[in-house]
Write a protein that holds these residues in place. Structure first.
Motif, PDB file in Angstrom:
ATOM      1  N   SER A  91      -4.449  -0.215  -0.320  1.00 39.79           N
ATOM      2  CA  SER A  91      -5.026  -1.412   0.108  1.00 39.79           C
ATOM      3  C   SER A  91      -4.344  -2.170   0.990  1.00 39.79           C
ATOM      4  N   GLY A  92      -3.420  -1.789   1.790  1.00 45.87           N
ATOM      5  CA  GLY A  92      -2.669  -2.547   2.874  1.00 45.87           C
ATOM      6  C   GLY A  92      -1.644  -3.221   2.030  1.00 45.87           C
ATOM      7  N   ALA A  93      -0.727  -3.562   2.978  1.00 50.65           N
ATOM      8  CA  ALA A  93      -0.705  -4.141   4.350  1.00 50.65           C
ATOM      9  C   ALA A  93      -0.078  -3.281   5.376  1.00 50.65           C
ATOM     10  N   CYS A  94       0.623  -2.214   4.942  1.00 55.08           N
ATOM     11  CA  CYS A  94       1.284  -1.074   5.904  1.00 55.08           C
ATOM     12  C   CYS A  94       0.194  -0.305   6.684  1.00 55.08           C
ATOM     13  N   VAL A  95       0.820  -0.306   7.865  1.00 54.58           N
ATOM     14  CA  VAL A  95       0.001   0.536   8.847  1.00 54.58           C
ATOM     15  C   VAL A  95       0.887   1.921   9.310  1.00 54.58           C
ATOM     16  N   GLY A 126       0.843  -1.224   0.049  1.00 55.01           N
ATOM     17  CA  GLY A 126       0.047  -0.066   0.179  1.00 55.01           C
ATOM     18  C   GLY A 126       0.858   1.085  -0.105  1.00 55.01           C
ATOM     19  N   LEU A 127       2.175   1.164  -0.083  1.00 55.42           N
ATOM     20  CA  LEU A 127       3.033   2.395  -0.185  1.00 55.42           C
ATOM     21  C   LEU A 127       3.282   2.800  -1.754  1.00 55.42           C
ATOM     22  N   GLY A 128       2.816   1.948  -2.549  1.00 59.31           N
ATOM     23  CA  GLY A 128       2.843   2.402  -4.062  1.00 59.31           C
ATOM     24  C   GLY A 128       4.398   1.996  -4.662  1.00 59.31           C
TER      25      GLY A 128
END
Ligand code: SUD
Ligand code: ADP
Length: 304
Positions: A251-255, A104-106
């Motif tokens: 869309s994840g996975a990073c938070v 999810g960091l692109g």
């Protein structure tokens, strides 16, 4: 000039992400805010004698032909041929991946955007920023944002971009050791697709009112689906949530979680590292800090 080395491809965070509808072709209509951060893949470009486009470093799990950097380079090479009647020289591309895939960091989109910007300069192709953004869009909805190169409020599938000011912040990001395939989230029956549309002033006003970035605007509609399908994402939200307003990116996975100062981010990471040593957080997780970037670091070197 026949080489460009150490070209950064920075990550993004989606500060909020609302799914407001669905297009006839199945793609989802979003409203989101993109924030660049100073953690990046890096790429080297070296022109060749022939016209081949090659990736000269291995990327586990991504075959050369499917790599977005190769697809982006070929797309621009063909576009230059179409415009000028001459095929520009081939290029060897080395890539040093730091960003996790399916995080999810692109990362993949940013690699492709950096490739388009670097080759536009190396080939002296002369495409404008808008032309490069339009060329990249079919490869990935996040690519136009990385070429746009500044904090943005985005609509459509993420391609309708407006610059927006967000207070400076440090972020702690947790990688919970899983890859989330974007399609698995968008195709879920549990995804809500009817969040009411906001206007950009609602978003910027939120930060102006509270004078800080510590509480994020809105929500991430993809998070409820991702946490259901991927329990480590839920665990990471819970862990980081003990230190602030933790939220999934894309869309994840990073938070991630925002902090005013580097010291506050360091304190959270100290706790993360101590708990990793005592196995209170899983050994598959990674935790790191990053600073908000106001503009794309490559855009500063090769302005469009
Ligand atoms: C969710 C976001 C938010 O920034 O980022 P990531 O988490 O992937 O980084 C993006 O919209 C991700 O866009 P993009 O990177 O183009 O997604 P892709 O991997 O190409 O899309 C995979 C699949 O997800 C679905 N998809 C994607 C984007 C969108 N707006 N609607 C969709 O329905 C489509 O089925 C598509 O085939
Ligand atoms: N250069 C690249 N770097 C990362 N992933 C790539 C690349 N090229 C193609 N991909 C594919 O794109 C998928 C999504 O990767 P990535 O963009 O890093 O994650 P996300 O969209 O979640 O931010 C990967 O699982 C991989 O199959």
């Amino acid at each position: 000039m026949d080489t460009l080395k150490n070209c950064p491809a920075p990550a993004k965070l989606n500060l909020f992400l609302h799914v407001t509808g669905r297009r006839a072709d199945g793609y989802h209509l979003l409203q989101t805010a993109f924030q660049l951060i100073d953690r990046a893949d890096t790429l080297d470009f070296t022109l060749r004698e022939d016209d081949a486009i090659r990736r000269v470093t291995a990327v586990p799990g991504v075959p050369e032909e499917g790599d977005l950097i190769i697809r982006a380079a070929r797309l621009l090479q063909q576009e230059v041929l179409r415009r000028t009647g001459a095929l520009p020289p081939g290029v060897d591309i080395a890539i040093h991946k730091l960003l996790p895939m399916g995080g999810g960091l692109g990362g993949g989109s940013s690699d492709a955007a950096t490739t388009l910007m670097a080759l536009n300069a190396l080939w002296k192709a002369g495409l404008s920023k808008d032309e490069l953004m339009a060329l990249g869009l079919p490869l990935g909805a996040d690519i136009p944002f990385f070429i746009f190169g500044a904090t943005a409020f985005a609509e459509g599938v993420g391609e309708a971009l407006q610059p927006v000011a967000v207070p400076d912040a440090w972020y702690v990001v947790i990688e919970p050791g899983v890859q989330v395939p974007t399609a698995s989230i968008f195709t879920s029956d549990h995804l809500t697709r009817n969040t009411p549309a906001v206007i950009m002033a609602d978003f910027s006003g939120h930060y102006a009112e509270q004078g800080s970035t510590l509480r994020q605007f809105g929500k991430n509609d993809l998070q409820q689906v991702a946490t259901r399908l991927f329990p480590p994402v839920a665990q990471a939200v819970e862990w980081l949530g003990a230190y602030g307003d933790a939220r999934m990116t894309g869309s994840g996975a990073c938070v991630f979680c925002a902090f005013h100062s580097e010291e506050q981010a360091d304190a959270v990471l100290e706790s993360f590292n101590a708990q990793a040593l005592s196995a209170t957080v899983p050994s598959t997780w990674k935790g790191w800090k990053a600073k908000a970037l106001q503009e794309h670091p490559l855009g500063v070197v090769i302005p469009l």
